[in-house]
Motif scaffolding. Sequence first.
Motif, PDB file in Angstrom:
ATOM      1  N   TRP A   1      -9.654   4.946 -17.106  1.00 17.60           N
ATOM      2  CA  TRP A   1      -9.275   5.709 -15.921  1.00 17.60           C
ATOM      3  C   TRP A   1      -8.172   4.944 -15.200  1.00 17.60           C
ATOM      4  CZ3 TRP A   1     -14.445   7.167 -12.981  1.00 17.60           C
ATOM      5  CH2 TRP A   1     -14.935   8.382 -13.493  1.00 17.60           C
ATOM      6  N   LEU A   2      -7.047   5.603 -14.997  1.00 18.50           N
ATOM      7  CA  LEU A   2      -5.995   5.023 -14.163  1.00 18.50           C
ATOM      8  C   LEU A   2      -6.170   5.634 -12.782  1.00 18.50           C
ATOM      9  CD1 LEU A   2      -2.494   4.932 -15.902  1.00 18.50           C
ATOM     10  CD2 LEU A   2      -3.531   3.152 -14.516  1.00 18.50           C
ATOM     11  N   VAL A   3      -6.455   4.802 -11.806  1.00 16.30           N
ATOM     12  CA  VAL A   3      -6.744   5.312 -10.463  1.00 16.30           C
ATOM     13  C   VAL A   3      -5.611   4.887  -9.533  1.00 16.30           C
ATOM     14  CG1 VAL A   3      -8.377   5.296  -8.553  1.00 16.30           C
ATOM     15  CG2 VAL A   3      -9.208   5.119 -10.920  1.00 16.30           C
ATOM     16  N   SER A   4      -4.842   5.860  -9.082  1.00 18.95           N
ATOM     17  CA  SER A   4      -3.737   5.573  -8.156  1.00 18.95           C
ATOM     18  C   SER A   4      -4.044   6.199  -6.808  1.00 18.95           C
ATOM     19  CB  SER A   4      -2.421   6.153  -8.686  1.00 18.95           C
ATOM     20  OG  SER A   4      -1.959   5.405  -9.778  1.00 18.95           O
ATOM     21  N   GLN A   5      -3.799   5.425  -5.755  1.00 22.06           N
ATOM     22  CA  GLN A   5      -3.964   5.958  -4.403  1.00 22.06           C
ATOM     23  C   GLN A   5      -2.659   5.740  -3.649  1.00 22.06           C
ATOM     24  OE1 GLN A   5      -7.977   5.453  -2.674  1.00 22.06           O
ATOM     25  NE2 GLN A   5      -8.038   3.572  -3.858  1.00 22.06           N
ATOM     26  N   GLY A   6      -2.428   6.600  -2.664  1.00 23.51           N
ATOM     27  CA  GLY A   6      -1.176   6.468  -1.926  1.00 23.51           C
ATOM     28  C   GLY A   6      -1.336   6.896  -0.488  1.00 23.51           C
ATOM     29  N   GLY A   7      -0.392   6.450   0.332  1.00 29.45           N
ATOM     30  CA  GLY A   7      -0.403   6.857   1.731  1.00 29.45           C
ATOM     31  C   GLY A   7       1.011   7.146   2.189  1.00 29.45           C
ATOM     32  N   TYR A   8       1.176   8.210   2.978  1.00 24.70           N
ATOM     33  CA  TYR A   8       2.458   8.526   3.606  1.00 24.70           C
ATOM     34  C   TYR A   8       2.657   7.662   4.841  1.00 24.70           C
ATOM     35  CZ  TYR A   8       3.777  12.834   1.082  1.00 24.70           C
ATOM     36  OH  TYR A   8       4.198  13.746   0.152  1.00 24.70           O
ATOM     37  N   LEU A   9       3.870   7.667   5.374  1.00 23.30           N
ATOM     38  CA  LEU A   9       4.219   7.014   6.644  1.00 23.30           C
ATOM     39  C   LEU A   9       3.791   5.548   6.656  1.00 23.30           C
ATOM     40  CD1 LEU A   9       3.283   9.916   9.122  1.00 23.30           C
ATOM     41  CD2 LEU A   9       5.508   9.417   8.111  1.00 23.30           C
TER      42      LEU A   9
ATOM     43  N   GLY B   1       3.488   4.673  -0.293  1.00 20.94           N
ATOM     44  CA  GLY B   1       3.197   3.464  -1.064  1.00 20.94           C
ATOM     45  C   GLY B   1       2.035   3.741  -2.002  1.00 20.94           C
ATOM     46  N   TYR B   2       2.103   3.171  -3.202  1.00 24.38           N
ATOM     47  CA  TYR B   2       1.065   3.377  -4.216  1.00 24.38           C
ATOM     48  C   TYR B   2       0.262   2.100  -4.418  1.00 24.38           C
ATOM     49  CZ  TYR B   2       2.094   7.790  -6.732  1.00 24.38           C
ATOM     50  OH  TYR B   2       2.225   9.094  -7.117  1.00 24.38           O
ATOM     51  N   ALA B   3      -0.996   2.238  -4.764  1.00 21.15           N
ATOM     52  CA  ALA B   3      -1.774   1.116  -5.301  1.00 21.15           C
ATOM     53  C   ALA B   3      -2.620   1.672  -6.438  1.00 21.15           C
ATOM     54  CB  ALA B   3      -2.655   0.500  -4.231  1.00 21.15           C
ATOM     55  N   THR B   4      -2.737   0.890  -7.501  1.00 24.10           N
ATOM     56  CA  THR B   4      -3.380   1.406  -8.719  1.00 24.10           C
ATOM     57  C   THR B   4      -4.294   0.357  -9.333  1.00 24.10           C
ATOM     58  OG1 THR B   4      -1.544   2.893  -9.204  1.00 24.10           O
ATOM     59  CG2 THR B   4      -2.876   2.224 -11.083  1.00 24.10           C
ATOM     60  N   ARG B   5      -5.378   0.832  -9.888  1.00 24.45           N
ATOM     61  CA  ARG B   5      -6.287  -0.056 -10.607  1.00 24.45           C
ATOM     62  C   ARG B   5      -6.800   0.669 -11.852  1.00 24.45           C
ATOM     63  NH1 ARG B   5     -11.455  -3.489  -8.142  1.00 24.45           N
ATOM     64  NH2 ARG B   5     -10.968  -5.311  -9.420  1.00 24.45           N
ATOM     65  N   LEU B   6      -6.953  -0.094 -12.925  1.00 22.19           N
ATOM     66  CA  LEU B   6      -7.465   0.470 -14.181  1.00 22.19           C
ATOM     67  C   LEU B   6      -8.980   0.276 -14.229  1.00 22.19           C
ATOM     68  CD1 LEU B   6      -6.323   1.645 -16.915  1.00 22.19           C
ATOM     69  CD2 LEU B   6      -6.519  -0.678 -17.811  1.00 22.19           C
TER      70      LEU B   6
END
Length: 472
Positions: free
Chosen positions: A252-260, A212-217
Amino acid sequence: MTPSTTPTPATSTHAIVIGGSIAGLLAARVLSDHFDTVTILERDRLPDGPQGRAGAPQGKHAHNLLVRGLRIMEALFPGFEQALADEGAPVMNYGSDVRVLVTPTQWLPRIETTYASRAASRPMVEWLLRERVMALPNVEICERVVVDGLLLDANKTRVTGVKVSQRGVKAPSELAADFVVDASGRRTRTPVWLEELGFGKPEVSIVDSGVGYATRLYRKPAGFDDWTVLYMPPKWPNPRGGAVFEVENDYWLVSQGGYLRDYPPTDPDGFLNFASTFPQPDLYNAIKDAEPLSDVVSYRNTRNIRYHYQRMTLPTHYAVVGDAVCGFNPVYGQGMSSAAMAAELLGEVIAHSHGDLAGVTATFQKKLAELHEDIWLLATMEDLVFISQKEGMEGKGPSRIERMAQMYIGRSIGTMLYDPYIAQVFVEIMNLTKPTRALFHPRVMASVLWHSLTNPPAKRAAAAPTQAVSPS
Ligand SMILES: Cc1cc2nc3c(=O)[nH]c(=O)nc-3n(C[C@H](O)[C@H](O)[C@H](O)COP(=O)(O)OP(=O)(O)OC[C@H]3O[C@@H](n4cnc5c(N)ncnc54)[C@H](O)[C@@H]3O)c2cc1C
């Protein structure tokens, strides 16, 4: 041509592209060399600039344009890279501008290289492509037009057009074509249409590691010049990762993600705290005092999915490209580039057909499947490791051969920390300008073997620095 909402009736040879996103625009550019007219049918109203839109919701998230994708776009639209530069998309030189965390404690060493791409938002890439496609005299983009089905000839073997409906208008209509390309993305209806028309269902492979991704500018802090891209990919056993992309407008486009299904939170504090759980604090430190310019947005439809159209009999005069045939877990940034590779391949197959379009479908889908093989391997390798550790995830754990390949690739990753040549090879493989078999070149294997013998994993772990090794 500016977008219209009414398709012009075809006169001579005519191709239709379903979907006016990255894959559709690139396919249309290639088709414009072989057909008198090309019509792109797009369900969205298209913005008049580099803005996001409903039909491409992933556009809010960081998009890495790999070197292979940029090169193909440049070949199809000479001056494309300069246009990105003119819009403020910074250079991403893999020696000086991209900082990659390779192991929990080690960064990719600095390599001397001219190998580079550009960092831009996805809406910017799409807009610059759309602008160029609209300037082609024989391509028309029709917005707010939904394709609802395929038309076949009397023998039911050949696609002869599409059924369309105008959004907001009830009456459906038909549009004839000599060739149809489905570039409608992950929501493709081709599997349903084929089944309804009696061709059966395509076989499908799915590897869903629950990313799943979450992003903030954010606004890039004034004077910041340490890197253009900070990339901290998840790696077993750590399911979390993130990236900061400097894009146009000093954002800055900051995307974070997590598996499982370890999804990043979408509230501002949760989003920031998620970054503090990475093996290194660099991403957290970068954003903790930066000025946010947007809410946090999330996205979860990220599974790897591949339709095996090459294994079935398809109607002729038809092709499926982009995410509609193969969608990759986005962590490795392969989607736009593989769509570009598919467009390039489609052009080659049509050129070799010498006007006999009947054979194009089978040849193209077979060659495309071969081309996807390598990308699929890269995209799913880490996913399979995660999946094998948790019940209930979709996709099989790695086979014995895949495990051996993983072990060797793991060793190669270790080696690139010490051998800049291996680092360069690896960067090129990940950017799709070299095949994965480049890792089995004698020069690479010799180095991997040498480093494995002189620096076995146990010794490496003991010797691993507790602080990140920064690129020199
Ligand atoms: C979170 C996330 C991050 C990503 N990061 C990267 C990255 O870093 N690098 C990278 O290269 N790729 C990345 N990707 C993948 C990338 O976005 C896609 O691979 C790329 O945009 C190509 O998509 P496409 O053109 O095939 O499909 P899409 O972009 O999904 O477009 C399909 C188009 O078809 C239209 N459409 C659909 N159905 C119909 C219909 N019936 N009639 C008419 N029109 C229709 C839609 O409105 C849409 O415009 C990421 C994806 C996600 C989800």
